[in-house]
Design an enzyme around this catalytic site. Sequence first.
Site, PDB file in Angstrom:
ATOM      1  N   CYS A   1      16.638  41.581 -39.885  1.00 42.94           N
ATOM      2  CA  CYS A   1      17.510  40.847 -38.958  1.00 42.94           C
ATOM      3  C   CYS A   1      16.874  40.627 -37.579  1.00 42.94           C
ATOM      4  CB  CYS A   1      18.839  41.573 -38.805  1.00 42.94           C
ATOM      5  SG  CYS A   1      19.599  41.915 -40.384  1.00 42.94           S
TER       6      CYS A   1
ATOM      7  N   HIS B   1      22.195  39.563 -32.538  1.00 41.50           N
ATOM      8  CA  HIS B   1      22.289  39.370 -33.978  1.00 41.50           C
ATOM      9  C   HIS B   1      23.745  39.612 -34.372  1.00 41.50           C
ATOM     10  CE1 HIS B   1      22.093  39.859 -38.192  1.00 41.50           C
ATOM     11  NE2 HIS B   1      22.084  41.181 -38.184  1.00 41.50           N
TER      12      HIS B   1
ATOM     13  N   ASN C   1      27.104  37.824 -41.557  1.00 38.88           N
ATOM     14  CA  ASN C   1      25.781  38.286 -41.114  1.00 38.88           C
ATOM     15  C   ASN C   1      24.713  37.521 -41.899  1.00 38.88           C
ATOM     16  OD1 ASN C   1      23.365  39.679 -40.855  1.00 38.88           O
ATOM     17  ND2 ASN C   1      24.295  41.715 -40.936  1.00 38.88           N
TER      18      ASN C   1
HETATM   19  O1  UT7 Z   1      22.297  43.290 -40.177  1.00 41.04           O
HETATM   20  C1  UT7 Z   1      21.847  44.607 -40.324  1.00 41.04           C
HETATM   21  C2  UT7 Z   1      22.574  45.488 -39.403  1.00 41.04           C
HETATM   22  N1  UT7 Z   1      23.861  45.828 -39.982  1.00 41.04           N
HETATM   23  C3  UT7 Z   1      24.826  46.302 -39.215  1.00 41.04           C
HETATM   24  O2  UT7 Z   1      24.673  46.356 -38.020  1.00 41.04           O
HETATM   25  C4  UT7 Z   1      26.085  46.806 -39.859  1.00 41.04           C
HETATM   26  C5  UT7 Z   1      26.606  47.976 -39.066  1.00 41.04           C
HETATM   27  N2  UT7 Z   1      27.765  48.637 -39.673  1.00 41.04           N
HETATM   28  C6  UT7 Z   1      28.981  48.040 -39.734  1.00 41.04           C
HETATM   29  O3  UT7 Z   1      29.143  46.906 -39.349  1.00 41.04           O
HETATM   30  C7  UT7 Z   1      30.142  48.875 -40.237  1.00 41.04           C
HETATM   31  O4  UT7 Z   1      29.734  50.211 -40.375  1.00 41.04           O
HETATM   32  C8  UT7 Z   1      30.709  48.372 -41.596  1.00 41.04           C
HETATM   33  C9  UT7 Z   1      31.438  47.055 -41.384  1.00 41.04           C
HETATM   34  C10 UT7 Z   1      29.594  48.171 -42.592  1.00 41.04           C
HETATM   35  C11 UT7 Z   1      31.697  49.380 -42.136  1.00 41.04           C
HETATM   36  O5  UT7 Z   1      32.734  49.601 -41.185  1.00 41.04           O
HETATM   37  P1  UT7 Z   1      33.195  51.082 -40.836  1.00 41.04           P
HETATM   38  O6  UT7 Z   1      34.282  50.992 -39.848  1.00 41.04           O
HETATM   39  O7  UT7 Z   1      31.951  51.851 -40.456  1.00 41.04           O
HETATM   40  O8  UT7 Z   1      33.804  51.561 -42.194  1.00 41.04           O
HETATM   41  P2  UT7 Z   1      33.372  52.795 -43.127  1.00 41.04           P
HETATM   42  O9  UT7 Z   1      32.095  52.489 -43.838  1.00 41.04           O
HETATM   43  O10 UT7 Z   1      33.457  54.060 -42.330  1.00 41.04           O
HETATM   44  O11 UT7 Z   1      34.545  52.809 -44.170  1.00 41.04           O
HETATM   45  C12 UT7 Z   1      35.888  53.104 -43.777  1.00 41.04           C
HETATM   46  C13 UT7 Z   1      36.770  52.987 -44.980  1.00 41.04           C
HETATM   47  C14 UT7 Z   1      36.265  53.752 -46.208  1.00 41.04           C
HETATM   48  O12 UT7 Z   1      37.387  54.248 -46.879  1.00 41.04           O
HETATM   49  P3  UT7 Z   1      37.809  55.801 -46.742  1.00 41.04           P
HETATM   50  O13 UT7 Z   1      36.615  56.583 -47.205  1.00 41.04           O
HETATM   51  O14 UT7 Z   1      38.100  55.994 -45.293  1.00 41.04           O
HETATM   52  O15 UT7 Z   1      38.989  55.900 -47.637  1.00 41.04           O
HETATM   53  C15 UT7 Z   1      35.602  52.695 -47.039  1.00 41.04           C
HETATM   54  O16 UT7 Z   1      35.603  53.015 -48.415  1.00 41.04           O
HETATM   55  O17 UT7 Z   1      36.832  51.618 -45.391  1.00 41.04           O
HETATM   56  C16 UT7 Z   1      36.499  51.521 -46.775  1.00 41.04           C
HETATM   57  N3  UT7 Z   1      35.843  50.240 -46.995  1.00 41.04           N
HETATM   58  C17 UT7 Z   1      36.526  49.123 -47.297  1.00 41.04           C
HETATM   59  N4  UT7 Z   1      37.839  48.889 -47.468  1.00 41.04           N
HETATM   60  C18 UT7 Z   1      38.199  47.616 -47.732  1.00 41.04           C
HETATM   61  C19 UT7 Z   1      34.518  49.955 -46.949  1.00 41.04           C
HETATM   62  N5  UT7 Z   1      34.320  48.643 -47.186  1.00 41.04           N
HETATM   63  C20 UT7 Z   1      35.550  48.112 -47.409  1.00 41.04           C
HETATM   64  C21 UT7 Z   1      35.990  46.808 -47.702  1.00 41.04           C
HETATM   65  N6  UT7 Z   1      37.323  46.619 -47.865  1.00 41.04           N
HETATM   66  N7  UT7 Z   1      35.142  45.760 -47.812  1.00 41.04           N
END
Ligand code: UT7
Length: 312
Positions: free
Chosen positions: A113, A240, A269
Amino acid sequence: MKGIKFYSISSYIPDKVVTNDDMSRIVDTNDEWIRTRTGIERRHFASDCTNVSMAVRAAEKALSQSGIDPEKLCCVVVASFTSEIHSPSVACLVQRELGLPDHVMAFDINAACSGFIYGLGIVRGLLMQNEDCYALLVGSEKLSNFTNFEDRSTCVLFGDGAGAAVLGLDERAFYSEYGAHGDDSLIYCGVGLKDTPMEPLRMNGGEVFKFAVEHIEYVINKLLEKSGLTIDDIDHVVCHQANKRIISNIARKMKSAEKFFVDIEEFGNTSSASIPIALDDMNRRGMLKRGDKIICVGFGGGLTWGGVLTEW
Ligand code: UT7
């Protein structure tokens, strides 16, 4: 100090719009989760074109809008990590499709990225060896080639697209800051080999989020320190587009929310394409004026990061 002038900026966005509701029919997700956690409302998938053809279309527009004679180009550089083929490079195929002359150096770079921002530094170095020429720089990604559509934590994030610019040297201000921290544990994407299947993109979202916030802030502060400017002197910050919450977080810390551009809601993204797509979007909205001071910051797989402070 030799700066970089954008002679043009353009993008190619594939037609197929995939909404969050569409994604909820593929994996266990919903519009509310995606919107509130990422800011994404829809993304575009390249169902009828390749990474190469998106790069060609963005490059073709950038070249024709620039008014630069293709004979005056010295290089075509494509930032990409999601192409269908390894050799020839995407850049060589852009060269062929656009009928660019043989004296043009053509190659790809993979900085995930951060690719377009790495590209700006590389192209500037090449232009400094031959000040009378111009460069065509493209960021093109078909992330849907490498997305795991069974992994809801990643597949909702990405979109396909390409952005391109024709660049030349001039006297405007230019500062840059680059870095990398070799790591394959936070973001990984493996190509398929003869006896090994492709390993689609996987990511430790939470850790990458922290890495992103820390490094964007670091890069912006370095650029301000090198230039002797403050955030008040900057007209636009273009990060980005990985997550709206990452950008809001930094904007809040810098107390300059209005300067940070966001269009992730439309494209998701798009990795190395996200910054040129954002610049083209801003330009088409009439937001960019000649002389505006812009900071662009990329970060991502590698881990890589980079930023430039330039004038439009
Ligand atoms: O381009 C390369 C660089 N990439 C980035 O900069 C990405 C950086 N990271 C992020 O943008 C975020 O960490 C994400 C959007 C990927 C994830 O968001 P988050 O707030 O960190 O969520 P999480 O991974 O901590 O997940 C929270 C909850 C989990 O459920 P439990 O364990 O709390 O029950 C996940 O299973 O959300 C759940 N979850 C979803 N639920 C509905 C994860 N993905 C989804 C989804 N829909 N698509």
